[in-house]
Scaffold this motif. Sequence first.
Motif, PDB file in Angstrom:
ATOM      1  N   UNK A  23       0.809  -1.224   0.000  1.00  0.00           N
ATOM      2  CA  UNK A  23       0.000   0.000   0.000  1.00  0.00           C
ATOM      3  C   UNK A  23       0.844   1.278   0.000  1.00  0.00           C
ATOM      4  N   UNK A  24       2.101   1.191  -0.425  1.00  0.00           N
ATOM      5  CA  UNK A  24       2.973   2.369  -0.360  1.00  0.00           C
ATOM      6  C   UNK A  24       2.809   3.327  -1.536  1.00  0.00           C
ATOM      7  N   UNK A  25       1.953   3.004  -2.476  1.00  0.00           N
ATOM      8  CA  UNK A  25       1.684   3.900  -3.598  1.00  0.00           C
ATOM      9  C   UNK A  25       2.719   3.851  -4.700  1.00  0.00           C
ATOM     10  N   UNK A  26       3.660   2.931  -4.627  1.00  0.00           N
ATOM     11  CA  UNK A  26       4.702   2.849  -5.656  1.00  0.00           C
ATOM     12  C   UNK A  26       4.485   1.624  -6.536  1.00  0.00           C
ATOM     13  N   UNK A  27       5.111   1.641  -7.702  1.00  0.00           N
ATOM     14  CA  UNK A  27       5.131   0.500  -8.629  1.00  0.00           C
ATOM     15  C   UNK A  27       3.742  -0.095  -8.845  1.00  0.00           C
ATOM     16  N   UNK A  28       2.756   0.756  -9.101  1.00  0.00           N
ATOM     17  CA  UNK A  28       1.376   0.294  -9.250  1.00  0.00           C
ATOM     18  C   UNK A  28       1.217  -0.717 -10.372  1.00  0.00           C
ATOM     19  N   UNK A  29       1.952  -0.556 -11.453  1.00  0.00           N
ATOM     20  CA  UNK A  29       1.821  -1.469 -12.595  1.00  0.00           C
ATOM     21  C   UNK A  29       2.182  -2.898 -12.201  1.00  0.00           C
ATOM     22  N   UNK A  30       3.096  -3.070 -11.247  1.00  0.00           N
ATOM     23  CA  UNK A  30       3.484  -4.421 -10.821  1.00  0.00           C
ATOM     24  C   UNK A  30       2.497  -5.023  -9.823  1.00  0.00           C
ATOM     25  N   UNK A  31       1.530  -4.237  -9.368  1.00  0.00           N
ATOM     26  CA  UNK A  31       0.572  -4.697  -8.352  1.00  0.00           C
ATOM     27  C   UNK A  31      -0.862  -4.716  -8.882  1.00  0.00           C
ATOM     28  N   UNK A  32      -1.037  -4.646 -10.204  1.00  0.00           N
ATOM     29  CA  UNK A  32      -2.374  -4.450 -10.764  1.00  0.00           C
ATOM     30  C   UNK A  32      -3.348  -5.583 -10.493  1.00  0.00           C
ATOM     31  N   UNK A  33      -2.920  -6.788 -10.286  1.00  0.00           N
ATOM     32  CA  UNK A  33      -3.851  -7.885 -10.058  1.00  0.00           C
ATOM     33  C   UNK A  33      -4.395  -7.963  -8.644  1.00  0.00           C
ATOM     34  N   UNK A  34      -3.813  -7.208  -7.734  1.00  0.00           N
ATOM     35  CA  UNK A  34      -4.193  -7.264  -6.324  1.00  0.00           C
ATOM     36  C   UNK A  34      -5.586  -6.668  -6.094  1.00  0.00           C
ATOM     37  N   UNK A  35      -6.373  -7.339  -5.256  1.00  0.00           N
ATOM     38  CA  UNK A  35      -7.681  -6.833  -4.859  1.00  0.00           C
ATOM     39  C   UNK A  35      -7.849  -7.018  -3.359  1.00  0.00           C
ATOM     40  N   UNK A  36      -8.355  -5.993  -2.698  1.00  0.00           N
ATOM     41  CA  UNK A  36      -8.728  -6.074  -1.286  1.00  0.00           C
ATOM     42  C   UNK A  36     -10.234  -5.918  -1.194  1.00  0.00           C
ATOM     43  N   UNK A  37     -10.828  -6.526  -0.178  1.00  0.00           N
ATOM     44  CA  UNK A  37     -12.263  -6.403   0.070  1.00  0.00           C
ATOM     45  C   UNK A  37     -12.465  -5.484   1.267  1.00  0.00           C
ATOM     46  N   UNK A  38     -13.210  -4.413   1.051  1.00  0.00           N
ATOM     47  CA  UNK A  38     -13.588  -3.521   2.135  1.00  0.00           C
ATOM     48  C   UNK A  38     -14.998  -3.909   2.554  1.00  0.00           C
ATOM     49  N   UNK A  39     -15.160  -4.355   3.787  1.00  0.00           N
ATOM     50  CA  UNK A  39     -16.444  -4.814   4.306  1.00  0.00           C
ATOM     51  C   UNK A  39     -17.033  -3.747   5.214  1.00  0.00           C
ATOM     52  N   UNK A  40     -18.251  -3.337   4.907  1.00  0.00           N
ATOM     53  CA  UNK A  40     -18.954  -2.347   5.721  1.00  0.00           C
ATOM     54  C   UNK A  40     -20.343  -2.890   6.039  1.00  0.00           C
ATOM     55  N   UNK A  41     -20.890  -2.451   7.162  1.00  0.00           N
ATOM     56  CA  UNK A  41     -22.245  -2.856   7.548  1.00  0.00           C
ATOM     57  C   UNK A  41     -23.094  -1.601   7.683  1.00  0.00           C
ATOM     58  N   UNK A  42     -24.163  -1.540   6.904  1.00  0.00           N
ATOM     59  CA  UNK A  42     -25.062  -0.396   6.941  1.00  0.00           C
ATOM     60  C   UNK A  42     -25.967  -0.440   8.160  1.00  0.00           C
ATOM     61  N   UNK A  43     -26.797   0.581   8.304  1.00  0.00           N
ATOM     62  CA  UNK A  43     -27.710   0.688   9.436  1.00  0.00           C
ATOM     63  C   UNK A  43     -28.670  -0.498   9.500  1.00  0.00           C
ATOM     64  N   UNK A  44     -28.950  -1.104   8.347  1.00  0.00           N
ATOM     65  CA  UNK A  44     -29.850  -2.266   8.322  1.00  0.00           C
ATOM     66  C   UNK A  44     -29.142  -3.559   8.721  1.00  0.00           C
ATOM     67  N   UNK A  45     -27.834  -3.476   8.979  1.00  0.00           N
ATOM     68  CA  UNK A  45     -27.073  -4.644   9.403  1.00  0.00           C
ATOM     69  C   UNK A  45     -26.507  -5.483   8.279  1.00  0.00           C
ATOM     70  N   UNK A  46     -26.885  -5.193   7.036  1.00  0.00           N
ATOM     71  CA  UNK A  46     -26.357  -5.960   5.905  1.00  0.00           C
ATOM     72  C   UNK A  46     -24.898  -5.611   5.670  1.00  0.00           C
ATOM     73  N   UNK A  47     -24.092  -6.624   5.492  1.00  0.00           N
ATOM     74  CA  UNK A  47     -22.676  -6.431   5.205  1.00  0.00           C
ATOM     75  C   UNK A  47     -22.506  -6.343   3.697  1.00  0.00           C
ATOM     76  N   UNK A  48     -21.777  -5.350   3.258  1.00  0.00           N
ATOM     77  CA  UNK A  48     -21.501  -5.141   1.830  1.00  0.00           C
ATOM     78  C   UNK A  48     -19.998  -5.199   1.607  1.00  0.00           C
TER      79      UNK A  48
END
Length: 170
Positions: A23-48
């Motif tokens: 996550x250092x912001x460098x060499x983005x082209x060499x890291x293009x396949x990487x994916x992270x999942x950001x999980x949030x829960x809304x007021x209704x309790x559903x996780x997205x």
Amino acid sequence: SVSRRQLEQDVFDEWPPAARALFDGSALASKTGFTASLLTAGANGYVRTSLLGVGELYAPDSRTLCIALWPQSRAAGVLTQSGRAALTFVCEDAFYQVQLQFEPLASASGDDSGLAHFIGFIDNGETQRVRYARLTGGITFELEEGSGAVLDRWERQIEHLKRAAAAARL
């Protein structure tokens, strides 16, 4: 069921070196396949789940993470309201789950991306590995041909996150 001897778990409150380098912001082209999942829960309790690439994630120091989201996204709405989220990803054969507390981050001057920026502070993180198998990846992707425009946009987004993070420290 996995025995305790086979499951290796580590906890942290600062980015381990491999994650920080991701996550250092460098060499983005060499890291293009990487994916992270950001999980949030809304007021209704559903996780997205929101899938983020390296062009939307920047760790300015060992305890924070800046992210760029579309302002109309559910994740941006949840982060504006509650600030709570978990980030999950695979790095160096381990599964990472990081609990963060986010707050809005003012956009840097000259930022015309239209994205909403947030700065998150690590509450706690955990890595998990098993001795009998090597985790080789999580969710990954390939950019289509002519992806130079995507890499250019990611470079600009990371620069905006860097400037916004630096300005927030003043």
